[in-house]
Design an enzyme around this catalytic site. Sequence first.
Site, PDB file in Angstrom:
ATOM      1  N   GLU A  45      35.637  44.076  50.959  1.00  0.00           N
ATOM      2  CA  GLU A  45      35.074  44.167  49.610  1.00  0.00           C
ATOM      3  C   GLU A  45      34.490  45.551  49.381  1.00  0.00           C
ATOM      4  O   GLU A  45      33.635  45.995  50.133  1.00  0.00           O
ATOM      5  CB  GLU A  45      34.001  43.094  49.403  1.00  0.00           C
ATOM      6  CG  GLU A  45      34.550  41.688  49.616  1.00  0.00           C
ATOM      7  CD  GLU A  45      33.882  40.635  48.746  1.00  0.00           C
ATOM      8  OE1 GLU A  45      33.180  41.012  47.787  1.00  0.00           O
ATOM      9  OE2 GLU A  45      34.068  39.444  49.036  1.00  0.00           O
ATOM     10  N   SER A  65      46.745  40.830  31.892  1.00  0.00           N
ATOM     11  CA  SER A  65      46.092  39.790  32.671  1.00  0.00           C
ATOM     12  C   SER A  65      47.033  38.588  32.765  1.00  0.00           C
ATOM     13  O   SER A  65      47.807  38.323  31.854  1.00  0.00           O
ATOM     14  CB  SER A  65      44.775  39.386  32.014  1.00  0.00           C
ATOM     15  OG  SER A  65      45.015  38.814  30.756  1.00  0.00           O
ATOM     16  N   ARG A  66      46.990  37.860  33.870  1.00  0.00           N
ATOM     17  CA  ARG A  66      47.866  36.709  34.141  1.00  0.00           C
ATOM     18  C   ARG A  66      49.341  37.027  33.932  1.00  0.00           C
ATOM     19  O   ARG A  66      50.095  36.250  33.360  1.00  0.00           O
ATOM     20  CB  ARG A  66      47.511  35.519  33.247  1.00  0.00           C
ATOM     21  CG  ARG A  66      46.383  34.659  33.715  1.00  0.00           C
ATOM     22  CD  ARG A  66      46.694  33.976  35.040  1.00  0.00           C
ATOM     23  NE  ARG A  66      45.570  33.167  35.473  1.00  0.00           N
ATOM     24  CZ  ARG A  66      44.510  33.650  36.122  1.00  0.00           C
ATOM     25  NH1 ARG A  66      44.439  34.930  36.436  1.00  0.00           N
ATOM     26  NH2 ARG A  66      43.529  32.851  36.475  1.00  0.00           N
ATOM     27  N   SER A  67      49.749  38.193  34.423  1.00  0.00           N
ATOM     28  CA  SER A  67      51.165  38.542  34.333  1.00  0.00           C
ATOM     29  C   SER A  67      51.837  38.474  35.697  1.00  0.00           C
ATOM     30  O   SER A  67      53.005  38.828  35.830  1.00  0.00           O
ATOM     31  CB  SER A  67      51.316  39.953  33.749  1.00  0.00           C
ATOM     32  OG  SER A  67      50.739  40.918  34.619  1.00  0.00           O
ATOM     33  N   GLY A  68      51.082  38.020  36.724  1.00  0.00           N
ATOM     34  CA  GLY A  68      51.675  37.866  38.045  1.00  0.00           C
ATOM     35  C   GLY A  68      51.588  39.111  38.917  1.00  0.00           C
ATOM     36  O   GLY A  68      52.287  39.208  39.928  1.00  0.00           O
ATOM     37  N   HIS A 101      42.102  33.642  44.119  1.00  0.00           N
ATOM     38  CA  HIS A 101      42.943  34.711  44.681  1.00  0.00           C
ATOM     39  C   HIS A 101      42.951  34.682  46.201  1.00  0.00           C
ATOM     40  O   HIS A 101      43.977  34.871  46.835  1.00  0.00           O
ATOM     41  CB  HIS A 101      42.463  36.086  44.182  1.00  0.00           C
ATOM     42  CG  HIS A 101      42.917  36.394  42.778  1.00  0.00           C
ATOM     43  ND1 HIS A 101      42.350  37.378  42.012  1.00  0.00           N
ATOM     44  CD2 HIS A 101      43.880  35.827  42.016  1.00  0.00           C
ATOM     45  CE1 HIS A 101      42.961  37.407  40.837  1.00  0.00           C
ATOM     46  NE2 HIS A 101      43.884  36.483  40.812  1.00  0.00           N
ATOM     47  N   GLU A 152      42.517  32.134  48.200  1.00  0.00           N
ATOM     48  CA  GLU A 152      43.363  31.007  48.612  1.00  0.00           C
ATOM     49  C   GLU A 152      44.832  31.356  48.531  1.00  0.00           C
ATOM     50  O   GLU A 152      45.615  31.059  49.430  1.00  0.00           O
ATOM     51  CB  GLU A 152      43.103  29.800  47.707  1.00  0.00           C
ATOM     52  CG  GLU A 152      41.968  28.917  48.167  1.00  0.00           C
ATOM     53  CD  GLU A 152      41.857  27.700  47.271  1.00  0.00           C
ATOM     54  OE1 GLU A 152      40.746  27.149  47.203  1.00  0.00           O
ATOM     55  OE2 GLU A 152      42.870  27.304  46.628  1.00  0.00           O
TER      56      GLU A 152
END
Lengths: 179, 179, 179
Positions: B62, B11-14, B50, B52
């Site tokens: 979706e 997670s949050r690794s780009g 995300h 944005e």
Amino acid sequence: MRHITLITGGSRSGKSRFALQQGEAHPGPHAFIATSPALDEEMKERIRRHREERGAHWRTVEEQTDLAGALSQNASVPVVLVDCLTLWVNNLLYHDRAGKMTEDRVAEASRALLAVAAEQTGHLLLVTNETGMGIMPGNALARRFGDCAGRCNQVMASAAEQVVLMVAGLPVFVKGGTP
Amino acid sequence: MRHITLITGGSRSGKSRFALQQGEAHPGPHAFIATSPALDEEMKERIRRHREERGAHWRTVEEQTDLAGALSQNASVPVVLVDCLTLWVNNLLYHDRAGKMTEDRVAEASRALLAVAAEQTGHLLLVTNETGMGIMPGNALARRFGDCAGRCNQVMASAAEQVVLMVAGLPVFVKGGTP
Amino acid sequence: MRHITLITGGSRSGKSRFALQQGEAHPGPHAFIATSPALDEEMKERIRRHREERGAHWRTVEEQTDLAGALSQNASVPVVLVDCLTLWVNNLLYHDRAGKMTEDRVAEASRALLAVAAEQTGHLLLVTNETGMGIMPGNALARRFGDCAGRCNQVMASAAEQVVLMVAGLPVFVKGGTP
């Protein structure tokens, strides 16, 4: 502008030892900025063990939150090692009584450290943790911590000349090739 | 046959940002299949952020469970990005009232998506998560989720031309070399 | 001196399958040392599945704690595979009634296995788990387990000719290059 190396990896993956070896490959003096807060006996034991491992020629500076300030005060020290960024992020969240410490503010604080490093010469070794590769914990605070820690790593890696992922004590060179 | 790139990481690794950049390197139109269910405010906030970040030229679709169907409906779109497979696997387990969603059935659903991609042309970018590199959680459901997510990743990686592991925002090329 | 390959990775990352393939590339007989304790139905199911996957030409030896002894008893077997070290470390902690199983003693037990391997010829394949790349769990025992597992991996990786990190079923060669 300091040459920046980011050393990331899981817990007990040999990050600190590798960072110390990298630092010792350059002429000193050497400063070690320790971010660990020593809250309990277990953490004191870890701190004691790390201090023993690195030997006396590393001068230890304890700083839990103001890393940019600590680096400013060591402007003339050619080799500075920060161990570790993840505890620093944890401290920022912990000391934030107003609950306003967001991922963006952690990114801002990370860039503040980089701005100080850009005005100096020598080496800056940043030890950090991979925390996002397990199953996400159920509570929101832990996830927010994980987001902040991951964001900090991204900001630092983007500015670093070299990024190393430690696996079982061995370096995987993610950016910048072998040293 | 679509050219498949699997982008994995913590997670949050780009991962998402890298996937978007890869997708934007090819002529559009671009479709973004979002699997996140927006169950609470935290997830809505992540989704909003995300959206944005990726900008308006990505058309958002979706779809929480029927990825093969969603891909079929975008057969003529040259660049399709799925973000992310791990939430999709989570949705499959969540919506499975009969409790029969096994690892093998997740593998089967993964192959169904690949079968649709094999009939189309263009690019398919699959974002997924590493979830198995932490200490295993105590409860059996979380472990089953981890097994299913890991199995899905293996099936997709096996068919992908390119597999990338994101570390601190940087790509490590696991399969297929640099782009 | 046995040629040692350490295969690490998260859960469901394809470690066991890769290790079996590596072992089968060499002439047999082949011994498979299983460290899993089969405490409940879930673990029995995992063991059964693994047994099926590897086929009958692997002779299974069950050993939960004395890996050095089990390897001694298979001195004449050219290909020995241990699956996995992380469960072995878990067993060492579990069977330690006195609560004295420290990280250093796990390192010592790891070196004892390596000492036996050094007196033999053939191949030794060691499967292990990455457990340190998630958010650290709150309880001290889990953290101690993680420290011990990580330390074991470091000791083994240091002696191994080849270290492989599995990502989504694919090998990343951390040490020793491609096979």
